[in-house]
Design a protein around this motif. Structure first.
Motif, PDB file in Angstrom:
ATOM      1  N   SER A 263      24.457 -25.354 -81.841  1.00 41.64           N
ATOM      2  CA  SER A 263      23.915 -25.849 -83.103  1.00 41.64           C
ATOM      3  C   SER A 263      24.665 -27.093 -83.565  1.00 41.64           C
ATOM      4  N   ARG A 264      25.987 -27.080 -83.425  1.00 40.78           N
ATOM      5  CA  ARG A 264      26.780 -28.254 -83.800  1.00 40.78           C
ATOM      6  C   ARG A 264      26.406 -29.457 -82.946  1.00 40.78           C
TER       7      ARG A 264
ATOM      8  N   HIS B  33      16.244 -28.252 -84.104  1.00 34.60           N
ATOM      9  CA  HIS B  33      16.627 -26.981 -83.503  1.00 34.60           C
ATOM     10  C   HIS B  33      16.597 -25.870 -84.535  1.00 34.60           C
ATOM     11  N   HIS B  34      16.648 -24.640 -84.022  1.00 35.23           N
ATOM     12  CA  HIS B  34      16.677 -23.440 -84.858  1.00 35.23           C
ATOM     13  C   HIS B  34      17.856 -22.596 -84.389  1.00 35.23           C
ATOM     14  N   VAL B  35      18.648 -22.132 -85.329  1.00 31.10           N
ATOM     15  CA  VAL B  35      19.912 -21.478 -84.981  1.00 31.10           C
ATOM     16  C   VAL B  35      19.727 -20.028 -84.562  1.00 31.10           C
TER      17      VAL B  35
ATOM     18  N   PHE C 251      17.997 -21.404 -80.372  1.00 30.43           N
ATOM     19  CA  PHE C 251      19.144 -20.699 -79.806  1.00 30.43           C
ATOM     20  C   PHE C 251      19.015 -19.224 -80.182  1.00 30.43           C
TER      21      PHE C 251
ATOM     22  N   ALA D 123      22.908 -30.779 -83.892  1.00 34.73           N
ATOM     23  CA  ALA D 123      22.953 -31.530 -85.152  1.00 34.73           C
ATOM     24  C   ALA D 123      23.566 -32.909 -84.929  1.00 34.73           C
TER      25      ALA D 123
ATOM     26  N   ARG E 276      26.380 -20.053 -79.433  1.00 35.98           N
ATOM     27  CA  ARG E 276      25.239 -20.476 -80.248  1.00 35.98           C
ATOM     28  C   ARG E 276      25.679 -21.435 -81.348  1.00 35.98           C
ATOM     29  N   ARG E 277      26.834 -21.184 -81.961  1.00 32.20           N
ATOM     30  CA  ARG E 277      27.345 -22.097 -82.991  1.00 32.20           C
ATOM     31  C   ARG E 277      27.659 -23.467 -82.399  1.00 32.20           C
TER      32      ARG E 277
ATOM     33  N   THR F  18      27.564 -29.855 -75.510  1.00 36.58           N
ATOM     34  CA  THR F  18      28.127 -28.543 -75.836  1.00 36.58           C
ATOM     35  C   THR F  18      29.254 -28.188 -74.870  1.00 36.58           C
TER      36      THR F  18
END
Length: 261
Positions: A138-139, A148-150, A100, A142, A134-135, A238
């Protein structure tokens, strides 16, 4: 019901059938016609746009980015999730992993970069990719147990050719993590138009000079096809988590849109 969410499908992501009640629209803009399909997902109106066309016939340097983004704006979109197939410059970011991006380096040459052709507007790009979207990504990643990479720096090249090993060495020295051909000017135009934008970059291969084999477009397509179900799950989870009516600093337009209509 307003359309507040859009998914831009890149290479390997052409199918809007994750939505129901699909309608096709052609939207006239000052920059040409934008084609989009709208539908419903979990009670939410979502727009789907195939960046390269449904038959993947439009190369990255000829995409009409201004028409696409302005068309989404006319629909009322405030949040864009844009998928992208990318090569990796970073050994920690391997094939089939999601990144992301939080920054970009622009090495495009011939693409219109702005809607503003009269007057002077200086656009702040401290956070080019929406931190809140982006947050959420990431949530969701997970929760779905997707590697993934934040954060990561996306190097955007003109294309349609792949990069040389010498270029890749330069991009790595400049701090690049990923290389692709579509994020710029898409992300810039989205910010100008007052929309939040997040890139869902999926690594398909290591870049030239890092990869042990020669690069091919078929390799990119094959890896995307193998992982497209994960990408869809990530995007749709998302979207479920997103408040479509949320406000954000990204959504503040810096110019009068009537000036270009």
């Amino acid at each position: 019901m307003p359309v507040r969410i859009a998914l831009i499908g890149g290479t390997g992501v052409y199918d809007p059938n994750i939505l129901s009640d699909i309608r096709e629209e052609k939207i006239a803009t000052p920059f040409g016609t934008a084609k989009v399909k709208t539908g419903v997902y979990r009670g939410r109106e979502v727009a789907f746009m195939a960046r390269h066309g449904e038959d993947h016939s439009v190369p990255p340097h000829l995409v009409n980015y201004r028409a696409n983004i302005w068309g989404l704006r006319k629909l009322g979109v405030k949040n864009i999730f844009a998928t992208a197939a990318v090569g990796s410059l970073n050994p920690q970011m391997g094939p089939r992993e999601f990144v992301f991006a939080d920054q970009f380096l622009d090495f495009t040459r011939s693409r219109p970069q702005t809607f503003v052709e009269k007057g002077v507007v200086h656009l702040d790009m401290t956070d080019p990719y929406c931190p809140e979207l982006r947050r959420l990504l990431s949530r969701a990643a997970a929760e779905l147990d997707l590697k993934h990479h934040v954060a990561g720096t996306y190097v955007c090249t003109e294309g349609p050719r792949f990069e040389t090993p010498a270029e890749i060495r330069m991009f790595r020295q400049l701090g690049g993590d990923l290389v692709g051909m579509t994020s710029v000017p898409e992300v810039v135009l989205a910010r100008e138009a007052g929309m939040c934008y997040a890139a869902i970059a999926m690594v398909t291969n290591f870049a030239a000079g890092i990869s042990p084999t020669r690069l091919s477009h078929q390799e990119v397509v094959d890896v995307m096809a193998a992982n497209v179900d994960n990408l869809r799950r990530l995007a749709m989870r998302t979207i479920e988590m997103l408040d479509p009516e949320r406000g954000c600093l990204c959504q503040e337009m810096l110019f009068d849109p009537s000036a270009v209509q």
